[in-house]
Write an enzyme that holds these catalytic residues in place. Structure first.
Site, PDB file in Angstrom:
ATOM      1  N   GLY A 144      -2.674   3.800  18.701  1.00  0.00           N
ATOM      2  CA  GLY A 144      -2.631   4.061  17.255  1.00  0.00           C
ATOM      3  C   GLY A 144      -3.564   3.078  16.569  1.00  0.00           C
ATOM      4  O   GLY A 144      -4.765   3.343  16.409  1.00  0.00           O
TER       5      GLY A 144
ATOM      6  N   GLU B 109      -3.238   5.550   8.451  1.00  0.00           N
ATOM      7  CA  GLU B 109      -4.566   5.109   7.976  1.00  0.00           C
ATOM      8  C   GLU B 109      -4.667   3.583   7.969  1.00  0.00           C
ATOM      9  O   GLU B 109      -5.237   2.986   7.058  1.00  0.00           O
ATOM     10  CB  GLU B 109      -4.859   5.689   6.580  1.00  0.00           C
TER      11      GLU B 109
ATOM     12  N   GLU C 213      -0.161  -4.413   8.517  1.00  0.00           N
ATOM     13  CA  GLU C 213      -0.633  -5.606   9.254  1.00  0.00           C
ATOM     14  C   GLU C 213      -2.136  -5.512   9.526  1.00  0.00           C
ATOM     15  O   GLU C 213      -2.859  -6.501   9.398  1.00  0.00           O
ATOM     16  CB  GLU C 213       0.119  -5.752  10.590  1.00  0.00           C
TER      17      GLU C 213
HETATM   18  C1  LIG Z   1       3.231  10.818   8.540  1.00  0.00           C
HETATM   19  C2  LIG Z   1       2.106  10.384   9.457  1.00  0.00           C
HETATM   20  C3  LIG Z   1       0.943  11.153   9.492  1.00  0.00           C
HETATM   21  C4  LIG Z   1      -0.094  10.798  10.349  1.00  0.00           C
HETATM   22  N1  LIG Z   1      -1.221  11.596  10.422  1.00  0.00           N
HETATM   23  C5  LIG Z   1      -2.197  11.312  11.309  1.00  0.00           C
HETATM   24  C6  LIG Z   1      -3.328  12.203  11.483  1.00  0.00           C
HETATM   25  O1  LIG Z   1      -3.452  13.233  10.796  1.00  0.00           O
HETATM   26  N2  LIG Z   1      -4.267  11.896  12.431  1.00  0.00           N
HETATM   27  C7  LIG Z   1      -4.172  10.779  13.209  1.00  0.00           C
HETATM   28  O2  LIG Z   1      -5.059  10.562  14.035  1.00  0.00           O
HETATM   29  N3  LIG Z   1      -3.103   9.917  13.071  1.00  0.00           N
HETATM   30  C8  LIG Z   1      -2.125  10.162  12.153  1.00  0.00           C
HETATM   31  N4  LIG Z   1      -1.028   9.314  12.043  1.00  0.00           N
HETATM   32  C9  LIG Z   1      -0.908   8.193  12.956  1.00  0.00           C
HETATM   33  C10 LIG Z   1      -1.127   6.838  12.295  1.00  0.00           C
HETATM   34  O3  LIG Z   1      -2.465   6.676  11.902  1.00  0.00           O
HETATM   35  C11 LIG Z   1      -0.661   5.762  13.302  1.00  0.00           C
HETATM   36  O4  LIG Z   1       0.740   5.899  13.391  1.00  0.00           O
HETATM   37  C12 LIG Z   1      -1.028   4.360  12.848  1.00  0.00           C
HETATM   38  O5  LIG Z   1      -2.408   4.141  13.008  1.00  0.00           O
HETATM   39  C13 LIG Z   1      -0.272   3.271  13.633  1.00  0.00           C
HETATM   40  O6  LIG Z   1      -0.344   3.495  15.003  1.00  0.00           O
HETATM   41  P1  LIG Z   1       1.005   3.462  15.909  1.00  0.00           P
HETATM   42  O7  LIG Z   1       1.996   4.345  15.249  1.00  0.00           O
HETATM   43  O8  LIG Z   1       0.593   3.764  17.299  1.00  0.00           O
HETATM   44  O9  LIG Z   1       1.541   1.978  15.805  1.00  0.00           O
HETATM   45  P2  LIG Z   1       1.029   0.723  16.651  1.00  0.00           P
HETATM   46  O10 LIG Z   1      -0.439   0.622  16.566  1.00  0.00           O
HETATM   47  O11 LIG Z   1       1.643   0.763  17.992  1.00  0.00           O
HETATM   48  O12 LIG Z   1       1.685  -0.460  15.821  1.00  0.00           O
HETATM   49  C14 LIG Z   1       3.060  -0.866  15.974  1.00  0.00           C
HETATM   50  C15 LIG Z   1       3.231  -2.168  15.195  1.00  0.00           C
HETATM   51  O13 LIG Z   1       2.390  -3.196  15.767  1.00  0.00           O
HETATM   52  C16 LIG Z   1       1.553  -3.735  14.757  1.00  0.00           C
HETATM   53  N5  LIG Z   1       0.238  -4.026  15.309  1.00  0.00           N
HETATM   54  C17 LIG Z   1      -0.551  -3.198  16.042  1.00  0.00           C
HETATM   55  N6  LIG Z   1      -1.703  -3.821  16.348  1.00  0.00           N
HETATM   56  C18 LIG Z   1      -1.657  -5.049  15.784  1.00  0.00           C
HETATM   57  C19 LIG Z   1      -2.551  -6.156  15.737  1.00  0.00           C
HETATM   58  N7  LIG Z   1      -3.745  -6.102  16.311  1.00  0.00           N
HETATM   59  N8  LIG Z   1      -2.150  -7.273  15.080  1.00  0.00           N
HETATM   60  C20 LIG Z   1      -0.959  -7.313  14.461  1.00  0.00           C
HETATM   61  N9  LIG Z   1      -0.060  -6.298  14.455  1.00  0.00           N
HETATM   62  C21 LIG Z   1      -0.414  -5.181  15.116  1.00  0.00           C
HETATM   63  C22 LIG Z   1       1.444  -2.630  13.701  1.00  0.00           C
HETATM   64  O14 LIG Z   1       1.074  -3.163  12.438  1.00  0.00           O
HETATM   65  C23 LIG Z   1       2.830  -2.059  13.727  1.00  0.00           C
HETATM   66  O15 LIG Z   1       3.687  -2.858  12.948  1.00  0.00           O
HETATM   67  C24 LIG Z   1       0.010   9.638  11.162  1.00  0.00           C
HETATM   68  C25 LIG Z   1       1.188   8.852  11.101  1.00  0.00           C
HETATM   69  C26 LIG Z   1       2.213   9.220  10.251  1.00  0.00           C
HETATM   70  C27 LIG Z   1       3.440   8.365  10.202  1.00  0.00           C
END
Ligand SMILES: Cc1cc2nc3c(=O)[nH]c(=O)nc-3n(C[C@H](O)[C@H](O)[C@H](O)COP(=O)(O)OP(=O)(O)OC[C@H]3O[C@@H](n4cnc5c(N)ncnc54)[C@H](O)[C@@H]3O)c2cc1C
Length: 398
Positions: A131, A365, A369
């Protein structure tokens, strides 16, 4: 410096507000409660011209500027986040990215259908194991003759079940010197053999909107659907986020406005000890803080809109606007729930829905963090932006 909105801005703002009131709000509470999306809203958005607001007229768009896009997002999200999510993925992440990176032939092939809403666009970057860490996606596109064979899975994809085509980022060169240099972006049609989608259930917010997974099993993607040349996929994804984040930042101001309107109404009506709760200083403090969030948020996103109009790179500024405005929207929604007391804890009042929806915008987006880190890194000199080889067309369009 000119902060005044033009007559065209006011017309678009008014049209989006009316659209929210007349086409989104009726039946929304029931759809939200039932986790049901209404594809008819997408059709109406297309017919209203909103899906082509800042797309040049030569591609059947309205030809308005990027501030107009922000105003439309603000007003739509004042009703509900779901319609603004459509603007984010369809207009921001797909159409504007094509405006920036596609060849003229590709623009003519895709933009008129997108701008008019005849076809709906989505964006596929996030995967189950990547993500925030988008540099480590594993969806693979292998060249085979005049096609690429696409295999993999994307998750949390807005409009997964409704979009006709997705801008998908995949690995084309796993041996590249860094993973980000081995990615490419493609337009993937949902009718491609091997494509399937599945909705995600049980979401906290954006319940009246569709979010799901998309799967690619040996999908043959014509080479002419490659966008921006091989190896540019990561850059393209990041510039797509510049546009998507802008729409999210603008929409967040709409959430604050909706929460403020509801809270002012409630604070004037609700009496405690014979006096409106609006007379209580602690309630006033919450109202004042929401006003602060709305006004700062508007300045931040409209500055980005101005930068887009000038054709300037704005990755740093849009990250700041998205980071600040989404946190301010969540805070405003939280305060609005507080002001409504137990009624704020019920879906009888819209503030509960805004509270849940605003939480999502702090995740997608770029999480809160990630934007915190970006802002620190820019200031510390660990991150700088170079002008891109392809920039978004400045406004007025040629
Ligand atoms: C309603 C909704 C619609 C969405 N629509 C789309 C879409 O149309 N297309 C698409 O591609 N995606 C989409 N997403 C996905 C969204 O962009 C991702 O969920 C987001 O980028 C976070 O990724 P993750 O959920 O894998 O969390 P992770 O990246 O696993 O993060 C988990 C936690 O770890 C923290 N973290 C991660 N990396 C770091 C770092 N380097 N330093 C400090 N903290 C960190 C994060 O801040 C978070 O608190 C959507 C998500 C939602 C909820």
């Amino acid at each position: 410096m000119d902060f005044a909105l033009t007559q065209e801005h006011e017309m678009i703002r008014e049209a989006a507000r009316k659209f929210g009131e007349q086409e989104i709000l009726p039946g929304l509470a029931e759809r939200d409660r039932a986790h049901e999306s209404d594809p008819a809203v997408l059709k109406k958005m297309g017919e209203s011209g909103l899906l082509g607001v800042c797309i040049p007229e030569k591609y059947e768009g309205m030809g308005a500027d990027y501030i107009s896009l922000g105003l439309a997002c603000e007003e739509l999200e004042r009703a509900d986040s779901t319609a603004r999510v459509v603007m984010s993925v369809h207009v921001g992440l797909q159409s504007m990215t094509l405006m920036q990176w596609a060849t003229e032939e590709q623009k003519q092939r895709w933009l008129p259908d997108l701008a008019s809403g005849r076809r709906i666009g989505g964006f596929g970057l996030t995967e189950p194991n990547a993500g925030s860490d988008a540099a480590h996606i594993s969806t693979r596109a292998e060249k085979s003759g005049d096609h690429y064979i696409l295999n993999g899975e994307k998750t949390w994809i807005s409009l997964a079940d409704y979009a006709d085509q997705f801008l998908v980022v995949a690995v084309t060169d796993p041996t590249a010197s860094t993973p980000t240099k081995g990615m490419s972006a493609f337009i993937v049609d949902r009718t491609t053999p091997g494509f399937s989608s599945r909705p995600l259930k049980g979401k906290l917010g954006v319940r009246a909107g569709n979010t799901g997974q998309i799967f690619f099993e040996n999908c043959p993607i014509p080479a002419e659907n490659l966008v921006g040349g091989e190896g540019n996929g990561f850059k393209i994804a990041m510039s797509a986020l510049d546009h998507g984040r802008y729409t999210v930042a603008a929409g967040a101001v709409g959430i604050i406005t909706a929460c403020l309107d509801a809270s002012v109404r409630y604070a004037n009506d609700r009496k405690v000890g014979g006096e409106a709760i609006g007379r209580k200083q602690l309630v006033q403090q919450m109202i004042a803080s929401m006003v602060q969030g709305r006004e700062i948020g508007r300045l931040l996103y409209q500055k980005v809109g101005w930068m887009k109009n000038q054709g300037l790179r704005h990755t740093r500024e849009v990250s700041l606007a998205k980071w600040n405005n989404c946190a301010a929207a969540f805070d405003a929604a939280n305060k609005a729930v507080e002001i409504h007391g137990a009624y704020g804890f019920s879906d009888e009042f819209p503030v509960e829905r805004h509270f849940r929806n605003s939480r999502g915008a702090m995740i997608y987006e770029g999480t809160h963090e990630i934007h915190t880190l970006m802002q620190a890194e820019y200031e510390l000199g660990y991150r700088t932006d170079r002008p891109l080889d392809h920039s978004l067309p400045a406004w007025p369009f040629e």
